[in-house]
Design a protein around this motif. Structure first.
Motif, PDB file in Angstrom:
ATOM      1  N   LYS A  99     -21.548  43.956 -10.889  1.00 46.10           N
ATOM      2  CA  LYS A  99     -20.719  44.746 -11.790  1.00 46.10           C
ATOM      3  C   LYS A  99     -19.778  43.868 -12.606  1.00 46.10           C
ATOM      4  O   LYS A  99     -19.258  44.300 -13.635  1.00 46.10           O
ATOM      5  CB  LYS A  99     -19.904  45.762 -10.984  1.00 46.10           C
ATOM      6  N   THR A 100     -19.543  42.659 -12.121  1.00 45.83           N
ATOM      7  CA  THR A 100     -18.639  41.753 -12.841  1.00 45.83           C
ATOM      8  C   THR A 100     -19.276  41.209 -14.123  1.00 45.83           C
ATOM      9  O   THR A 100     -18.577  40.632 -14.955  1.00 45.83           O
ATOM     10  CB  THR A 100     -18.245  40.564 -11.952  1.00 45.83           C
ATOM     11  N   LYS A 101     -20.599  41.403 -14.277  1.00 44.52           N
ATOM     12  CA  LYS A 101     -21.289  40.859 -15.450  1.00 44.52           C
ATOM     13  C   LYS A 101     -20.715  41.424 -16.751  1.00 44.52           C
ATOM     14  O   LYS A 101     -20.457  40.682 -17.698  1.00 44.52           O
ATOM     15  CB  LYS A 101     -22.784  41.166 -15.351  1.00 44.52           C
ATOM     16  N   VAL A 102     -20.514  42.742 -16.777  1.00 47.55           N
ATOM     17  CA  VAL A 102     -19.982  43.366 -17.987  1.00 47.55           C
ATOM     18  C   VAL A 102     -18.590  42.826 -18.298  1.00 47.55           C
ATOM     19  O   VAL A 102     -18.251  42.530 -19.453  1.00 47.55           O
ATOM     20  CB  VAL A 102     -19.941  44.897 -17.831  1.00 47.55           C
ATOM     21  N   GLY A 103     -17.775  42.654 -17.258  1.00 43.89           N
ATOM     22  CA  GLY A 103     -16.433  42.120 -17.458  1.00 43.89           C
ATOM     23  C   GLY A 103     -16.454  40.696 -17.988  1.00 43.89           C
ATOM     24  O   GLY A 103     -15.695  40.349 -18.903  1.00 43.89           O
ATOM     25  N   LEU A 104     -17.339  39.866 -17.425  1.00 43.54           N
ATOM     26  CA  LEU A 104     -17.438  38.478 -17.884  1.00 43.54           C
ATOM     27  C   LEU A 104     -17.884  38.417 -19.343  1.00 43.54           C
ATOM     28  O   LEU A 104     -17.355  37.630 -20.137  1.00 43.54           O
ATOM     29  CB  LEU A 104     -18.418  37.718 -16.987  1.00 43.54           C
ATOM     30  N   LEU A 105     -18.868  39.251 -19.692  1.00 39.42           N
ATOM     31  CA  LEU A 105     -19.345  39.266 -21.077  1.00 39.42           C
ATOM     32  C   LEU A 105     -18.260  39.750 -22.033  1.00 39.42           C
ATOM     33  O   LEU A 105     -18.160  39.275 -23.174  1.00 39.42           O
ATOM     34  CB  LEU A 105     -20.581  40.150 -21.191  1.00 39.42           C
ATOM     35  N   SER A 106     -17.434  40.670 -21.564  1.00 39.63           N
ATOM     36  CA  SER A 106     -16.339  41.160 -22.413  1.00 39.63           C
ATOM     37  C   SER A 106     -15.336  40.047 -22.690  1.00 39.63           C
ATOM     38  O   SER A 106     -14.838  39.916 -23.814  1.00 39.63           O
ATOM     39  CB  SER A 106     -15.645  42.346 -21.728  1.00 39.63           C
ATOM     40  N   TRP A 107     -15.051  39.227 -21.672  1.00 36.58           N
ATOM     41  CA  TRP A 107     -14.127  38.112 -21.879  1.00 36.58           C
ATOM     42  C   TRP A 107     -14.719  37.079 -22.840  1.00 36.58           C
ATOM     43  O   TRP A 107     -14.010  36.505 -23.671  1.00 36.58           O
ATOM     44  CB  TRP A 107     -13.789  37.450 -20.543  1.00 36.58           C
ATOM     45  N   VAL A 108     -16.010  36.848 -22.700  1.00 32.85           N
ATOM     46  CA  VAL A 108     -16.677  35.911 -23.622  1.00 32.85           C
ATOM     47  C   VAL A 108     -16.577  36.413 -25.052  1.00 32.85           C
ATOM     48  O   VAL A 108     -16.274  35.660 -25.989  1.00 32.85           O
ATOM     49  CB  VAL A 108     -18.157  35.723 -23.217  1.00 32.85           C
ATOM     50  N   LEU A 109     -16.808  37.720 -25.225  1.00 33.93           N
ATOM     51  CA  LEU A 109     -16.732  38.308 -26.565  1.00 33.93           C
ATOM     52  C   LEU A 109     -15.305  38.262 -27.104  1.00 33.93           C
ATOM     53  O   LEU A 109     -15.086  38.022 -28.298  1.00 33.93           O
ATOM     54  CB  LEU A 109     -17.224  39.754 -26.520  1.00 33.93           C
ATOM     55  N   LEU A 110     -14.340  38.473 -26.215  1.00 37.73           N
ATOM     56  CA  LEU A 110     -12.934  38.462 -26.638  1.00 37.73           C
ATOM     57  C   LEU A 110     -12.552  37.100 -27.200  1.00 37.73           C
ATOM     58  O   LEU A 110     -11.860  37.008 -28.221  1.00 37.73           O
ATOM     59  CB  LEU A 110     -12.034  38.815 -25.450  1.00 37.73           C
ATOM     60  N   VAL A 111     -13.005  36.035 -26.539  1.00 37.56           N
ATOM     61  CA  VAL A 111     -12.686  34.681 -27.020  1.00 37.56           C
ATOM     62  C   VAL A 111     -13.240  34.481 -28.419  1.00 37.56           C
ATOM     63  O   VAL A 111     -12.589  33.901 -29.291  1.00 37.56           O
ATOM     64  CB  VAL A 111     -13.268  33.626 -26.054  1.00 37.56           C
ATOM     65  N   ARG A 112     -14.461  34.991 -28.645  1.00 40.39           N
ATOM     66  CA  ARG A 112     -15.093  34.812 -29.959  1.00 40.39           C
ATOM     67  C   ARG A 112     -14.438  35.696 -31.019  1.00 40.39           C
ATOM     68  O   ARG A 112     -14.315  35.313 -32.184  1.00 40.39           O
ATOM     69  CB  ARG A 112     -16.591  35.137 -29.874  1.00 40.39           C
ATOM     70  N   ALA A 113     -14.017  36.889 -30.623  1.00 38.78           N
ATOM     71  CA  ALA A 113     -13.501  37.840 -31.600  1.00 38.78           C
ATOM     72  C   ALA A 113     -12.031  37.612 -31.936  1.00 38.78           C
ATOM     73  O   ALA A 113     -11.551  38.111 -32.962  1.00 38.78           O
ATOM     74  CB  ALA A 113     -13.685  39.273 -31.081  1.00 38.78           C
ATOM     75  N   ALA A 114     -11.323  36.877 -31.100  1.00 37.61           N
ATOM     76  CA  ALA A 114      -9.890  36.660 -31.328  1.00 37.61           C
ATOM     77  C   ALA A 114      -9.667  35.869 -32.611  1.00 37.61           C
ATOM     78  O   ALA A 114     -10.447  34.964 -32.939  1.00 37.61           O
ATOM     79  CB  ALA A 114      -9.287  35.925 -30.145  1.00 37.61           C
ATOM     80  N   PRO A 115      -8.602  36.166 -33.363  1.00 41.99           N
ATOM     81  CA  PRO A 115      -8.312  35.402 -34.593  1.00 41.99           C
ATOM     82  C   PRO A 115      -8.053  33.931 -34.269  1.00 41.99           C
ATOM     83  O   PRO A 115      -7.361  33.607 -33.296  1.00 41.99           O
ATOM     84  CB  PRO A 115      -7.039  36.074 -35.120  1.00 41.99           C
ATOM     85  N   GLY A 116      -8.606  33.070 -35.077  1.00 41.84           N
ATOM     86  CA  GLY A 116      -8.453  31.643 -34.837  1.00 41.84           C
ATOM     87  C   GLY A 116      -7.007  31.177 -34.883  1.00 41.84           C
ATOM     88  O   GLY A 116      -6.648  30.191 -34.218  1.00 41.84           O
ATOM     89  N   MET A 117      -6.174  31.888 -35.632  1.00 43.68           N
ATOM     90  CA  MET A 117      -4.800  31.453 -35.799  1.00 43.68           C
ATOM     91  C   MET A 117      -4.029  31.388 -34.481  1.00 43.68           C
ATOM     92  O   MET A 117      -3.134  30.565 -34.311  1.00 43.68           O
ATOM     93  CB  MET A 117      -4.086  32.406 -36.777  1.00 43.68           C
ATOM     94  N   ILE A 118      -4.374  32.286 -33.521  1.00 45.21           N
ATOM     95  CA  ILE A 118      -3.623  32.305 -32.273  1.00 45.21           C
ATOM     96  C   ILE A 118      -3.894  31.066 -31.428  1.00 45.21           C
ATOM     97  O   ILE A 118      -3.147  30.779 -30.495  1.00 45.21           O
ATOM     98  CB  ILE A 118      -3.946  33.571 -31.447  1.00 45.21           C
ATOM     99  N   TYR A 119      -4.959  30.331 -31.750  1.00 46.64           N
ATOM    100  CA  TYR A 119      -5.272  29.122 -30.995  1.00 46.64           C
ATOM    101  C   TYR A 119      -4.641  27.870 -31.622  1.00 46.64           C
ATOM    102  O   TYR A 119      -4.612  26.811 -30.998  1.00 46.64           O
ATOM    103  CB  TYR A 119      -6.788  28.906 -30.929  1.00 46.64           C
ATOM    104  N   VAL A 120      -4.178  27.993 -32.851  1.00 46.85           N
ATOM    105  CA  VAL A 120      -3.741  26.805 -33.580  1.00 46.85           C
ATOM    106  C   VAL A 120      -2.568  26.121 -32.890  1.00 46.85           C
ATOM    107  O   VAL A 120      -2.598  24.905 -32.633  1.00 46.85           O
ATOM    108  CB  VAL A 120      -3.373  27.179 -35.039  1.00 46.85           C
ATOM    109  N   ILE A 121      -1.520  26.882 -32.571  1.00 47.24           N
ATOM    110  CA  ILE A 121      -0.317  26.265 -31.989  1.00 47.24           C
ATOM    111  C   ILE A 121      -0.595  25.648 -30.618  1.00 47.24           C
ATOM    112  O   ILE A 121      -0.230  24.482 -30.374  1.00 47.24           O
ATOM    113  CB  ILE A 121       0.832  27.294 -31.926  1.00 47.24           C
ATOM    114  N   PRO A 122      -1.229  26.378 -29.665  1.00 45.57           N
ATOM    115  CA  PRO A 122      -1.511  25.745 -28.362  1.00 45.57           C
ATOM    116  C   PRO A 122      -2.342  24.472 -28.487  1.00 45.57           C
ATOM    117  O   PRO A 122      -2.041  23.456 -27.851  1.00 45.57           O
ATOM    118  CB  PRO A 122      -2.272  26.835 -27.603  1.00 45.57           C
ATOM    119  N   TYR A 123      -3.404  24.531 -29.299  1.00 47.08           N
ATOM    120  CA  TYR A 123      -4.257  23.352 -29.439  1.00 47.08           C
ATOM    121  C   TYR A 123      -3.548  22.243 -30.211  1.00 47.08           C
ATOM    122  O   TYR A 123      -3.755  21.060 -29.947  1.00 47.08           O
ATOM    123  CB  TYR A 123      -5.570  23.725 -30.129  1.00 47.08           C
ATOM    124  N   PHE A 124      -2.713  22.617 -31.159  1.00 42.51           N
ATOM    125  CA  PHE A 124      -1.964  21.606 -31.921  1.00 42.51           C
ATOM    126  C   PHE A 124      -1.071  20.802 -30.980  1.00 42.51           C
ATOM    127  O   PHE A 124      -1.035  19.571 -31.033  1.00 42.51           O
ATOM    128  CB  PHE A 124      -1.125  22.294 -32.998  1.00 42.51           C
TER     129      PHE A 124
END
Length: 272
Positions: A99-124
């Motif tokens: 049952k965790t498969k759907v949850g894992l896939l949702s997290w994978v999709l969330l990473v891809r769908a999130a706006p790139g801007m929110i990653y800029v400061i942490p990675y910077f």
């Protein structure tokens, strides 16, 4: 069978749609062969006196060509790293019966769908500490964060399409899970792997936000280097158009060369 009138209607609709999509590229191509006066002609002209000066100047620009090479290296590195991570991940998720498969896939999709801007400061901040600012390695890493989830989503459907009977036969013959993965699943999912690699390359090649914020001079990519032609003294539209066409060429050639894999993907992927 479609009647003649219906066929004509389909062709007209298809042609209109393609024209809508390609109009900016056609205009860019036309501008790349124009001189400065023809670019600003009033009324605008699609066809004018042909000149190769814009291409000569862009190809002779060492900074742009260095950035062009960076784009090739970064995109290729992103494809390799994304495939190394995505292939086993997609295969594992495909074979996961939980049952965790759907949850894992949702997290994978969330990473891809999130706006790139929110990653800029942490990675910077992280790249500053790790010495990865303005490096191709850093750009490959952050591009992979976005492209690997995309590849996983594409590949899962292809691994799902590999018949379980074939893998079970391999197990009966003494193959391990790893051998089944590398010698059975991977070859049968080849169209999906090619499709995923194409899309990863294109996404990485066209990526602009991270290339703009995480690079300065040494690792600047071609998409960012075009901004060099927009200065205080004015915008060099002819060079921008020529540089845009040069940036478009590798992706177009790459996509045309392996379009058959896209056809197989749209046709339903792996079939038993």
């Amino acid at each position: 069978m479609l009647r003649t009138r219906e066929k004509i209607f389909c062709y007209v609709v298809a042609f209109a749609f393609i024209l809508f999509l390609l109009a900016p590229i056609v205009w860019l191509l036309s501008t790349s062969f124009k001189g400065q006066l023809d670019i600003f002609a009033d009324p605008p002209r699609l066809i004018a006196t042909v000149t190769l000066d814009n291409y000569r100047e862009v190809l002779g620009d060492r900074d742009f060509m260095h950035s062009f090479l960076n784009s090739i290296l970064v995109s290729s590195g992103t494809v390799i790293l994304s495939m190394i991570l995505a292939l086993p991940a997609a295969y594992g998720l495909s074979r996961l019966r939980s049952k965790t498969k759907v949850g894992l896939l949702s997290w994978v999709l969330l990473v891809r769908a999130a706006p790139g801007m929110i990653y800029v400061i942490p990675y910077f901040m992280a790249f500053n500490e790790l010495g990865l600012m303005d490096t191709k390695t850093g750009l490959i890493l952050i591009n992979t964060v976005f492209t690997a989830p995309l590849a996983i989503w594409i590949l899962i459907s292809f691994f799902d399409g590999v018949p379980a009977e074939i893998e079970e036969a391999a197990f009966v013959d003494g193959a391990t899970r790893w051998q089944t993965f590398t010698r059975v699943a991977l070859p049968m999912a080849a169209p999906g792997i090619a499709s995923a690699a194409i899309l990863v390359f294109i996404f990485s090649w066209n990526e602009f936000l991270f290339a703009l914020t995480m690079t300065r001079f040494e690792s600047k990519t071609a998409a960012v280097a075009i901004l060099n032609y927009m200065g205080y003294e004015g915008t060099e539209w002819g060079k921008i158009a020529a540089a845009g066409i040069l940036i478009l060429l590798p992706v177009a050639i790459f996509a045309i060369g392996i379009r058959k894999y896209f056809v197989q993907t749209s046709a339903g992927g792996v079939k038993g």
